[in-house]
Design a protein around this motif. Structure first.
Motif, PDB file in Angstrom:
ATOM      1  N   SER A 325     -55.055 -13.883 162.536  1.00 40.89           N
ATOM      2  CA  SER A 325     -56.737 -13.884 162.797  1.00 40.89           C
ATOM      3  C   SER A 325     -57.211 -12.826 163.683  1.00 40.89           C
ATOM      4  N   MET A 326     -56.871 -13.112 164.914  1.00 40.18           N
ATOM      5  CA  MET A 326     -57.427 -12.638 165.922  1.00 40.18           C
ATOM      6  C   MET A 326     -55.868 -10.650 166.069  1.00 40.18           C
ATOM      7  N   ALA A 327     -54.880 -11.054 165.511  1.00 36.16           N
ATOM      8  CA  ALA A 327     -54.307  -9.677 165.500  1.00 36.16           C
ATOM      9  C   ALA A 327     -54.824  -9.217 164.446  1.00 36.16           C
ATOM     10  N   LEU A 328     -55.399  -9.698 163.377  1.00 36.85           N
ATOM     11  CA  LEU A 328     -55.216  -8.395 162.100  1.00 36.85           C
ATOM     12  C   LEU A 328     -56.554  -7.739 162.869  1.00 36.85           C
ATOM     13  N   PHE A 329     -57.881  -8.482 163.366  1.00 34.06           N
ATOM     14  CA  PHE A 329     -58.707  -7.803 163.754  1.00 34.06           C
ATOM     15  C   PHE A 329     -58.791  -6.955 165.559  1.00 34.06           C
ATOM     16  N   ALA A 330     -57.647  -6.960 165.740  1.00 37.22           N
ATOM     17  CA  ALA A 330     -57.129  -6.125 166.508  1.00 37.22           C
ATOM     18  C   ALA A 330     -57.000  -4.774 166.370  1.00 37.22           C
ATOM     19  N   LYS A 331     -56.060  -5.308 165.142  1.00 35.06           N
ATOM     20  CA  LYS A 331     -56.112  -3.820 164.172  1.00 35.06           C
ATOM     21  C   LYS A 331     -57.192  -3.233 163.505  1.00 35.06           C
ATOM     22  N   LEU A 332     -58.011  -3.561 163.716  1.00 37.32           N
ATOM     23  CA  LEU A 332     -59.026  -2.894 162.451  1.00 37.32           C
ATOM     24  C   LEU A 332     -59.835  -2.430 164.389  1.00 37.32           C
ATOM     25  N   TRP A 333     -59.684  -3.121 165.537  1.00 33.08           N
ATOM     26  CA  TRP A 333     -60.477  -2.798 166.672  1.00 33.08           C
ATOM     27  C   TRP A 333     -59.657  -1.401 167.084  1.00 33.08           C
ATOM     28  N   TRP A 334     -58.531  -1.093 166.684  1.00 32.79           N
ATOM     29  CA  TRP A 334     -57.318  -0.435 166.736  1.00 32.79           C
ATOM     30  C   TRP A 334     -57.684   1.136 165.773  1.00 32.79           C
ATOM     31  N   LYS A 335     -57.845   0.653 164.687  1.00 31.58           N
ATOM     32  CA  LYS A 335     -58.604   2.128 163.909  1.00 31.58           C
ATOM     33  C   LYS A 335     -59.972   2.604 164.213  1.00 31.58           C
ATOM     34  N   PHE A 336     -60.729   0.978 164.695  1.00 34.14           N
ATOM     35  CA  PHE A 336     -62.472   1.919 165.528  1.00 34.14           C
ATOM     36  C   PHE A 336     -62.125   2.666 165.906  1.00 34.14           C
ATOM     37  N   ARG A 337     -61.310   3.104 167.045  1.00 33.99           N
ATOM     38  CA  ARG A 337     -61.169   3.626 168.565  1.00 33.99           C
ATOM     39  C   ARG A 337     -60.384   4.351 168.354  1.00 33.99           C
ATOM     40  N   THR A 338     -59.214   4.565 167.098  1.00 36.63           N
ATOM     41  CA  THR A 338     -58.943   5.641 167.166  1.00 36.63           C
ATOM     42  C   THR A 338     -58.423   6.548 166.048  1.00 36.63           C
ATOM     43  N   SER A 339     -59.446   6.197 164.796  1.00 38.20           N
ATOM     44  CA  SER A 339     -59.182   7.271 164.014  1.00 38.20           C
ATOM     45  C   SER A 339     -60.634   8.304 163.735  1.00 38.20           C
ATOM     46  N   ASN A 340     -60.380   8.853 162.277  1.00 36.88           N
ATOM     47  CA  ASN A 340     -61.251   8.949 162.502  1.00 36.88           C
ATOM     48  C   ASN A 340     -61.657   9.175 160.721  1.00 36.88           C
ATOM     49  N   THR A 341     -62.528   8.108 160.120  1.00 30.94           N
ATOM     50  CA  THR A 341     -62.317   8.261 158.536  1.00 30.94           C
ATOM     51  C   THR A 341     -64.012   7.620 158.674  1.00 30.94           C
ATOM     52  N   LEU A 342     -64.121   7.503 157.483  1.00 29.51           N
ATOM     53  CA  LEU A 342     -65.460   7.398 156.875  1.00 29.51           C
ATOM     54  C   LEU A 342     -66.579   5.309 157.022  1.00 29.51           C
ATOM     55  N   TRP A 343     -65.426   4.747 157.287  1.00 26.96           N
ATOM     56  CA  TRP A 343     -65.761   3.197 158.045  1.00 26.96           C
ATOM     57  C   TRP A 343     -65.948   3.232 159.510  1.00 26.96           C
ATOM     58  N   SER A 344     -65.023   3.562 160.231  1.00 27.90           N
ATOM     59  CA  SER A 344     -64.982   4.010 161.570  1.00 27.90           C
ATOM     60  C   SER A 344     -66.632   4.875 162.100  1.00 27.90           C
ATOM     61  N   ALA A 345     -66.440   6.062 161.428  1.00 24.03           N
ATOM     62  CA  ALA A 345     -67.906   6.383 161.988  1.00 24.03           C
ATOM     63  C   ALA A 345     -69.056   5.612 161.209  1.00 24.03           C
ATOM     64  N   PHE A 346     -69.358   5.086 159.899  1.00 27.20           N
ATOM     65  CA  PHE A 346     -70.183   4.111 159.590  1.00 27.20           C
ATOM     66  C   PHE A 346     -70.416   3.314 160.546  1.00 27.20           C
ATOM     67  N   MET A 347     -69.358   2.393 161.263  1.00 23.27           N
ATOM     68  CA  MET A 347     -69.315   1.320 161.904  1.00 23.27           C
ATOM     69  C   MET A 347     -69.887   1.394 163.615  1.00 23.27           C
ATOM     70  N   TRP A 348     -69.552   2.668 163.301  1.00 20.96           N
ATOM     71  CA  TRP A 348     -69.997   3.334 164.953  1.00 20.96           C
ATOM     72  C   TRP A 348     -71.790   3.512 164.637  1.00 20.96           C
ATOM     73  N   ASN A 349     -72.192   4.357 163.620  1.00 22.97           N
ATOM     74  CA  ASN A 349     -73.057   4.596 163.486  1.00 22.97           C
ATOM     75  C   ASN A 349     -74.159   3.245 163.615  1.00 22.97           C
ATOM     76  N   LYS A 350     -73.532   2.749 162.759  1.00 24.66           N
ATOM     77  CA  LYS A 350     -74.377   1.235 162.635  1.00 24.66           C
ATOM     78  C   LYS A 350     -74.192  -0.441 164.157  1.00 24.66           C
ATOM     79  N   TYR A 351     -73.166   0.465 164.876  1.00 25.10           N
ATOM     80  CA  TYR A 351     -73.256  -0.610 165.618  1.00 25.10           C
ATOM     81  C   TYR A 351     -73.443  -0.293 167.019  1.00 25.10           C
TER      82      TYR A 351
END
Length: 645
Positions: A325-351
């Motif tokens: 579980s922790m490794a899979l959420f590390a993947k989410l963090w990697w995507k959040f930090r390195t990708s320019n997607t609708l999801w990452s933009a939403f998470m960035w603006n929300k949190y």
């Protein structure tokens, strides 16, 4: 039954004549300019096709032609030109043959009780080459997709207008909304009058949280263990298929690793189950492995956490779902930090808003975000930002490969907080050595100038690399290996598992090494009362203990002496661990080394078989034991050196 299935899906996928006004299509805004449209339609390059091939999973199920993705990836240097020509033909509008477009339909049940074909979900198993073509289109659309979708695109439109547009769409496309399967969800504190108004306008019923969407529970209150009962039930149902089958420990290990532990992966990558859910799944796995019954008490010879370690650390190679579980959420963090997607933009603006993602602290809200921040604290320093345009943060981001500078620089060093971006230390020719030496400690500035290649300031974004893998690409496996619970590595643990030795024998040796066998002296230590007598020495009143049974007993000593004499070992009586280690590290020719290291496993295994045979009324003699050991050695030699006859 097959004819009925073909008839049902032929009708379902058949296109009926559409009667409707297509003027609605004129309302669609033009969001793609001509340049981007040309980009989408241009002929792909060889590198673009190769990227699509290797971005697809090689382990996915093969299509009707029988060639999985791993074939294309392994043989790319042979078939690359043919594959490229086929993709180009697709973009040129050529009609592809049925051998390429043919697809197998696999029917998956939507619910437990299947009453009609509507209760089955058809999925397509296409040929891999079809997926390559789709992937090329996907990669191109991914570039322009942010221009097509807006977070607030429905804001300000009335519900009635939306329903009117949907009705017009139904008339044009022939795709109808199933209102019986549709519902809307509202917060518990919403007034009943507003809920009734929405129900009247839409014709949809109001449903209550939690709901299951794409296999995951969605709720807005505190997590409850009952939300994840479907996951536990799915695992138990899988066990029902294996109930009553005589499975060896090796067979169970394969099923746990390949089937049972893969069932929760999808949910673990998107939500955070309760501790009760994870512990319950671990109990199910442990009971299945150690016991032959589903309920009641049973002896687990080792804690599940202890066998969820690599074999070289004394475990059996299983993986704890907490670590996964922790490794899979590390993947989410990697995507959040390195990708320019609708999801990452939403998470960035929300949190994050105006805060840096490396500084944000969790206060309340989403458990997913909380878990991502926990992963951040352990993996963010493994993201290396290769300077390009130099917009990464000087103090928070790892752009030097040393880690974030705020963690590297000594506490007594005065940090210039006015410097925010790495571009401050860059000029037209590369690094600005004077600024580096002025603003950073000498060891850090020297490292940058000596170890990091000369960079030229460009418009290209800083490139992210995952330092925990050799390729620089993020993999869940590398994150798991970094985050998992670890134990001390020992060379002796690795030698318990020899290539070519059957799993049952290696697993037996593992149990012997850890004193996890149901021998009388071990049973007494776990408070099981028993009248003890060694079964291998019929005339002996000696209690059954591991050392006597496998080493110093009259029968065991004769077997060891037979093989000690064959290889020239002359030693006094020692402990069983010492005897095994002695064989492992004995001087021998390179080609015989593996055989010599496996020999003690075969000796102990045949002694154990003799003990069990006599215990259940059978007979064994010395010649049978030696024959069994020699047979095991012969099979090992055939496996390791198949060219020998």
């Amino acid at each position: 039954m097959a004819d009925e299935a073909v008839h049902f899906y032929s009708q379902q996928f058949a296109q009926e004549e559409l009667i409707g006004d297509e003027n609605l299509l004129s309302l669609l805004p033009v969001l793609i300019d001509q340049d981007r449209n040309d980009l989408l339609c241009q002929m792909p390059s060889v590198d673009e096709v190769k990227k699509a091939v290797f971005n697809l999973s090689g382990a996915s199920a093969s299509g009707p032609d029988g060639f999985p993705g791993v074939f294309y990836q392994t043989c790319w240097y042979i078939i690359s030109l043919d594959v490229y020509k086929m993709v180009v033909a697709f973009f040129q509008g050529h009609t592809l043959p049925k051998s390429v477009t043919h697809t197998n339909l696999v029917l998956l049940p939507k619910k437990e009780l299947i009453q009609s074909y509507s209760d089955l979900r058809p999925i397509s198993l296409s040929n891999f080459i079809n997926k390559v073509m789709s992937r090329v289109v996907h990669d191109r659309l991914e570039i322009v997709l942010p221009q097509l979708i807006y977070i607030n695109q429905a804001e300000g439109e009335s519900l009635k207008r939306i329903m009117k547009i949907l009705q017009e769409y139904e008339a044009i496309s022939g795709q109808l909304i199933n209102k019986g399967k549709s519902a809307f969800y509202m917060h518990d504190k919403i007034s009943g009058a507003l809920s009734q108004q929405v129900e009247q306008i839409t014709g949809f019923k109001r449903d209550q949280f939690p709901l299951t969407y794409l296999g995951c529970p969605i709720f807005h209150l505190r997590r409850k263990k009952g939300y994840y009962n479907d996951l536990i039930k799915k695992v138990k149902n899988k066990l029902q298929n294996w109930k009553g089958k005589l499975l060896s420990f090796g067979g169970k290990a394969v099923l746990i690793n390949s089937v049972l532990q893969s069932i929760p992966i999808y949910m673990l990558s998107t939500v955070v189950p309760t501790k009760y859910t994870i512990n319950e799944l671990h109990k199910i796995f442990a009971r299945f492995y150690w016991s032959t019954k589903e309920e009641g008490k049973s002896r687990h010879w080792s804690f599940w956490d202890k066998i969820c370690l690599p074999k070289e650390e004394g475990g059996l190679g299983f993986r704890s779902l907490n670590d996964v579980s922790m490794a899979l959420f590390a993947k989410l963090w990697w995507k959040f930090r390195t990708s320019n997607t609708l999801w990452s933009a939403f998470m960035w603006n929300k949190y994050c808003k105006k805060k840096k993602p490396t500084e944000v602290q969790w206060k309340s809200g989403s458990q997913v975000w909380k878990r991502m921040l926990e992963a951040r604290d352990q993996v963010d320093h493994q993201i290396w930002w290769e300077p390009k345009n130099g917009l990464c943060d000087v103090w928070e981001d790892n752009w030097t490969k040393l880690g974030p500078l705020k963690q590297v620089i000594p506490p007594d060093f005065q940090i210039d907080t006015s410097i925010e971006e790495v571009s401050h230390f860059m000029n037209a020719n590369g690094w600005d050595a004077q600024k580096l030496h002025t603003k950073l400690p000498s060891n850090v500035s020297d490292h940058i100038l000596q170890q990091l290649s000369i960079v030229e300031h460009s418009e290209e974004k800083d490139k992210s690399w995952w330092m925990a893998s050799t390729t620089g690409d993020f993999t869940v496996g590398s994150a798991w290996n970094m985050l998992r619970r670890k134990a001390q590595t020992a060379d002796n643990f690795s030698k318990l598992w020899h290539k070519g030795v059957p799993f049952k024998i290696s697993f037996f040796l593992w149990r012997l090494w850890k004193f996890k066998l149901p021998v009388d002296d071990v049973l007494k230590r776990i408070n099981i009362s028993i009248v003890s007598r060694c079964r291998c020495c019929l005339n002996s009143q000696q209690e059954e203990i591991i050392q006597y049974l496998f080493l110093i007993g009259e029968f065991a000593a004769e077997i060891w002496q037979h093989y000690n004499a064959a290889v020239g070992i002359v030693v006094p009586r020692i402990q069983i661990h010492q005897k095994i280690v002695q064989w492992w590290y004995m001087q021998a020719p390179t080609k015989l080394k593996a055989v010599m290291q496996a020999a003690p496993a075969f000796v102990c295994w045949q002694l154990w078989k003799k003990r069990n045979t006599i215990m259940h009324g059978g007979k064994m003699n010395k010649l049978k034991i030696i024959h069994g050991i020699n047979y095991n050695l012969q099979q090992l030699v055939k496996t390791l050196y198949p060219w020998l006859r």
